[in-house]
Enzyme design. Sequence first.
Site, PDB file in Angstrom:
ATOM      1  N   SER A 137       3.879  -5.455   5.782  1.00  0.00           N
ATOM      2  CA  SER A 137       2.961  -5.466   4.638  1.00  0.00           C
ATOM      3  C   SER A 137       3.369  -6.293   3.431  1.00  0.00           C
ATOM      4  O   SER A 137       2.567  -6.450   2.512  1.00  0.00           O
ATOM      5  CB  SER A 137       2.701  -4.042   4.170  1.00  0.00           C
ATOM      6  N   SER A 145      -0.511  -4.552   4.059  1.00  0.00           N
ATOM      7  CA  SER A 145      -1.238  -3.768   3.094  1.00  0.00           C
ATOM      8  C   SER A 145      -1.068  -4.231   1.644  1.00  0.00           C
ATOM      9  O   SER A 145      -1.869  -3.870   0.793  1.00  0.00           O
ATOM     10  CB  SER A 145      -0.797  -2.305   3.190  1.00  0.00           C
ATOM     11  N   LYS A 186       2.299  -3.223  -6.801  1.00  0.00           N
ATOM     12  CA  LYS A 186       1.419  -2.589  -5.832  1.00  0.00           C
ATOM     13  C   LYS A 186       1.190  -1.150  -6.286  1.00  0.00           C
ATOM     14  O   LYS A 186       2.116  -0.498  -6.791  1.00  0.00           O
ATOM     15  CB  LYS A 186       2.112  -2.633  -4.463  1.00  0.00           C
TER      16      LYS A 186
HETATM   17  N1  GLN Z   1      -0.165  -3.174   9.324  1.00  0.00           N
HETATM   18  C1  GLN Z   1       0.856  -2.236   9.645  1.00  0.00           C
HETATM   19  C2  GLN Z   1       0.268  -0.848   9.644  1.00  0.00           C
HETATM   20  O1  GLN Z   1      -0.893  -0.747   9.475  1.00  0.00           O
HETATM   21  C3  GLN Z   1       1.992  -2.336   8.670  1.00  0.00           C
HETATM   22  C4  GLN Z   1       1.644  -1.786   7.345  1.00  0.00           C
HETATM   23  C5  GLN Z   1       2.792  -1.802   6.386  1.00  0.00           C
HETATM   24  O2  GLN Z   1       3.751  -2.551   6.540  1.00  0.00           O
HETATM   25  N2  GLN Z   1       2.702  -0.938   5.395  1.00  0.00           N
HETATM   26  O3  GLN Z   1       0.939   0.123   9.798  1.00  0.00           O
END
Ligand code: GLN
Length: 487
Positions: A176, A152, A77
């Site tokens: 994410s 994400s 990532k």
């Molecule tokens: N979707 C969640 C957020 O927008 C979690 C994102 C994540 O785990 N980085 O914060």
Amino acid sequence: MHEWTLLSAARKVREKEISSRELTRAILDRIERHNPRINAYVTVLTEKAMKDALACDEALQKGRTLGPLHGVPVGLKDIFCTRGIRTTCGSRILHNFIPPYDATVTGKVLSSGAVLLGKQNMDEFAMGSSTETSHFGPARNPWALDRIPGGSSGGTAAAVAAGLCFAGVGTDTGGSIRQPASVCGVVGLKPTYGRVSRYGMIAFASSLDQGGPITRSVPDAAMILSVIAGHDRRDSTSVDLPVPDYLAATRESVKGLKVGLPREYFEGEGLDPGVRAAVEKTLAVLTSQGAQALEISLPHTRYALSAYYIIAPAEASSNLARYDGVRYGHRARCEGGLIEMMSRTRAEGFGAEVKRRVMIGTYALSAGYYEAYYGKAQKVRTLIRRDFEEAFSKVDVILTPTSPTPAFRIGERTGDPLTMYLSDIFTIPCNLAGIPGISVPCGMSREGLPIGAQLLGKHFREEDLFMAAAAIEREIPLPRVAPMGEA
Ligand code: GLN
């Protein structure tokens, strides 16, 4: 060969059935063909990967291997710093940032012998559930190109599902890793907070962020975790505990394992009936192998999302204060003074979701509101952690859906942040409590979209998750590489 698991690819290279160059070439060719549509990678390291593969082959000729992933192509990532390689975190503000150092995760992956194919697409600063907030455009779900790959870590999950790498490492602050793994039909594990070093992993919400594997099989995830886990003196929150043999855990039986089913996770309205049915089938798979099901209660679950959307933005607003255009990253051209340069840099460099979080976080932390919002959210966080402590005095693991629905359509939720935030309703409590969680494929929806089951475990008991997830994987065989409309 793109369908091989990470472990079998590694074995074939080690036994010289195939060279690292042939393997790397094959995956790079697939990336060249499919990435323009999937948009899983924001940076592809074609020449460097081939050079590294050659070095792996030459070392092997001399009887040397670097480590367990010798010669196998993988992705990261774009949140993990890579020395000399652009690291954007999905943001315009870092579109030109070339780190002078490697994240600990990067260093560990490279010293295990893996060949780095490139950097994978993500929501900007990991804020999102669909990869749609990326400055580089959305990634697409390889099972249905008009749908989101989750987020994400959507680029990583899409790349793994499409056979554009043998494994990837993502990060999980509120879901994410697990949610994109779930909607892309692959395996994703968020380790216990402190299990994997956060050094060089660009910070979103420091008390919640953890890096972890996204792979096509449970043993592959166990292998990646054994590579990246461990104490790091450069991250004071990383824990000095021995790293167990995760791979061995995937071969153990679930006989006698106590599986908790949290009432609160199944009674809400938003749960898709197909997802519910698949998770119920998953429970039957575990009990047929001798596991025991128990109903449990996690009564503070309903406050998890609210607490998260105070704590995560508060920490983000503090972490993101460093992007001021002075030391690195994007800098706005302007004639005015320092303050104007900084505000223009941030206005141009950050997207709408990042700005929304910075504003919420700054507000929640401001004098006079701190106790009412941030202080209160921290207390709720403690209650949620205690819910899990109580539950884990009765059961070994907890089974839930990972995502309330299969992949939704691109654009469907971008206009409505609250609906988007609900995508993580089942994954967020785990981050607040700091416990480990895994998503494992457990079925397909009627429209042919993957469904994932989530298992949560006790602190530093990733072994239990690997054991149970492997038992599920053996009984529910599913296609692990998305067809992408091809034979
Ligand atoms: N979707 C969640 C957020 O927008 C979690 C994102 C994540 O785990 N980085 O914060």
